[in-house]
Design an enzyme around this catalytic site. Structure first.
Site, PDB file in Angstrom:
ATOM      1  CE  LYS A   1      -3.593  -1.346   8.410  1.00  0.00           C
ATOM      2  NZ  LYS A   1      -4.065  -0.193   7.692  1.00  0.00           N
TER       3      LYS A   1
HETATM    4  C1  LIG Z   1      -5.208   0.813   7.533  1.00  0.00           C
HETATM    5  C2  LIG Z   1      -6.172   0.801   6.420  1.00  0.00           C
HETATM    6  C3  LIG Z   1      -6.343   1.898   5.572  1.00  0.00           C
HETATM    7  C4  LIG Z   1      -5.692   3.225   5.835  1.00  0.00           C
HETATM    8  O1  LIG Z   1      -4.323   3.155   5.921  1.00  0.00           O
HETATM    9  P1  LIG Z   1      -3.506   4.421   6.475  1.00  0.00           P
HETATM   10  O2  LIG Z   1      -2.116   4.180   5.981  1.00  0.00           O
HETATM   11  O3  LIG Z   1      -3.623   4.382   7.961  1.00  0.00           O
HETATM   12  O4  LIG Z   1      -4.105   5.641   5.896  1.00  0.00           O
HETATM   13  C5  LIG Z   1      -7.190   1.779   4.494  1.00  0.00           C
HETATM   14  N1  LIG Z   1      -7.875   0.635   4.261  1.00  0.00           N
HETATM   15  C6  LIG Z   1      -7.752  -0.438   5.065  1.00  0.00           C
HETATM   16  C7  LIG Z   1      -8.514  -1.672   4.732  1.00  0.00           C
HETATM   17  C8  LIG Z   1      -6.919  -0.385   6.180  1.00  0.00           C
HETATM   18  O5  LIG Z   1      -6.825  -1.443   7.000  1.00  0.00           O
END
Ligand SMILES: *Cc1c(COP(=O)(O)O)cnc(C)c1O
Length: 397
Positions: free
Chosen positions: A196
């Site tokens: 991210k």
């Molecule tokens: C990565 C992601 C999540 C989940 O995030 P985590 O921190 O891995 O639990 C939820 N929604 C979207 C759109 C994502 O890209």
């Protein structure tokens, strides 16, 4: 130049991944400082990360958890979503978004998307609202904010909660305001997974302006007990707590929070780099045969979590999957964001049928995520462009 997939020399010698974190000495120093301290789990670093994050977003409260999945689960539970409720969302997302509703026995209702931003289409929401509908979960796809004025207007009219999935959108602005600070938001959920926009190794955050939701979320992230370990430690009274709700083990440890803190302080640097690369792609890939780009509305600031291109099958003699194989053969990494949630076997077993969201289904079969991460060099970005042009020109009809 012969394509690598046909036996030619690849554009790159080394493999370029589609995404990558960026860890530097200050991140390592912060982590070492935490490791040498008396506190590893949720404590002073987590409090500091929450404080700096809510100041950054401009929300009243920030609650740190060990993932965005946990943040979504806790938000929905704190808002009282339960068995039999319906929750509106997009199928063009990671399965975590709608899984959070399933954890609570609620039913995800999938709405088709806008073909140019791949965000949920607000015009298609109202026809799916029933007496059971309790909430809308918009996902700011790739870091491009959804049409939030329209979504909040619908939510207000039908008395629905809005839980924003901002896993891609920690830098995004909607009409000049940060995602997480709109309309006295019910809950906004961020992710700090390594791929991210910034990372804490793994981690998530809920922001809200509502003190009741914040109180419930703080409790639910740690077993539903009234005081977390840090407060019990601070008060030097052991055993001084009560469990009042059935909560979870979702707290963020200080080890993760210290990394989150140093990364948050560098978010602007990361985003300047992401934006520069994305703008280079926007101009270089605008007129490549068989390739279509997504659009960016003029009233948003895009966080460019990912960069996605669309293949136009009518203009090329190969499909998306072969295009991906050709890119990979040239040592260009790719991904697909996303295979539609309701087409996964588990969702199919729940009874969701193909044909539910025709625009999303068509686009999902045509998209490719190409490399975009802040540590990428200008040469890396040029390699990506060269390779896409090489493949598209070879296979154009
Ligand atoms: C990565 C992601 C999540 C989940 O995030 P985590 O921190 O891995 O639990 C939820 N929604 C979207 C759109 C994502 O890209």
């Amino acid at each position: 130049m012969e394509l690598a997939i046909n036996g030619g020399k690849p554009v790159r010698k080394d493999f370029l991944p589609y995404g990558l974190h960026w860890i530097e000495q200050d991140d390592i120093d912060g982590l070492v400082d935490t490791l040498k301290s008396v506190w590893l789990t949720t404590g002073p670093k987590t409090l500091k990360f929450e404080e700096e994050f809510r100041n950054y977003v401009g929300s009243n409260y920030a609650i740190a958890l060990n993932s965005a999945t946990a943040a979504l689960h806790v938000s929905l539970l704190a808002l009282g979503i339960k068995q039999g409720d319906e929750v509106i969302t997009t199928p063009m997302t990671f399965c975590a978004t709608s899984n959070a509703a399933l954890y609570l026995g609620a039913k995800p209702v999938f709405i088709d998307i806008q073909p140019d931003t791949l965000n949920i289409d607000p015009k298609k929401i109202e026809e799916k609202i029933t007496k059971r509908t309790k909430a809308i979960i918009p996902v700011h796809y790739a870091g491009h904010p959804c049409d939030m004025d329209e979504i909040y207007t619908i939510a207000k009219k039908h008395n629905l909660f809005v839980i924003e999935d901002a896993a891609h959108a920690v830098w995004s602005l909607y009409k000049g305001k940060k995602i997480g600070s709109l309309y006295g938001t019910d809950a906004t959920c961020f992710s700090f997974h390594p791929v991210k926009n910034m990372t804490s190794g793994e981690g998530g955050m809920i922001t809200t302006d509502n003190g009741l939701i914040a109180d419930k979320s703080f409790k639910l992230r740690l077993h539903g007990i009234t005081k977390d370990a840090w407060k019990r430690f601070g008060a030097k009274v052991s055993g001084d707590y009560e469990m009042t709700d059935l909560g979870f083990k979702y707290n963020m440890p200080d080890i993760q929070a210290s990394l989150g803190l140093s990364q948050l302080r560098k978010l602007e640097k990361f985003e300047i780099s992401r934006t520069k690369i994305a703008e280079f792609y926007n101009s270089e890939l605008a007129n490549v045969p068989g390739i279509e780009l997504l659009k960016c509305r003029d009233y948003v600031r895009h966080a460019y979590h990912i960069y996605v291109i669309k293949i136009k099958p009518e203009d090329l003699s190969i499909d998306r999957d072969t295009f991906i194989k050709a890119l990979n053969a040239e040592n260009i990494g790719t991904s697909v964001h996303y295979r539609l949630v309701y087409l996964h076997p588990y969702y199919q077993s729940l009874g969701y049928k193909k044909g539910l969201c025709p625009i999303a289904e068509d686009i999902s079969s045509r998209i490719i995520t190409i490399p975009l991460f802040p540590k990428m060099s200008e040469k890396d970005a040029k390699d990506v462009v060269t390779t896409i042009k090489k493949i598209a020109n070879f296979y154009k009809k």
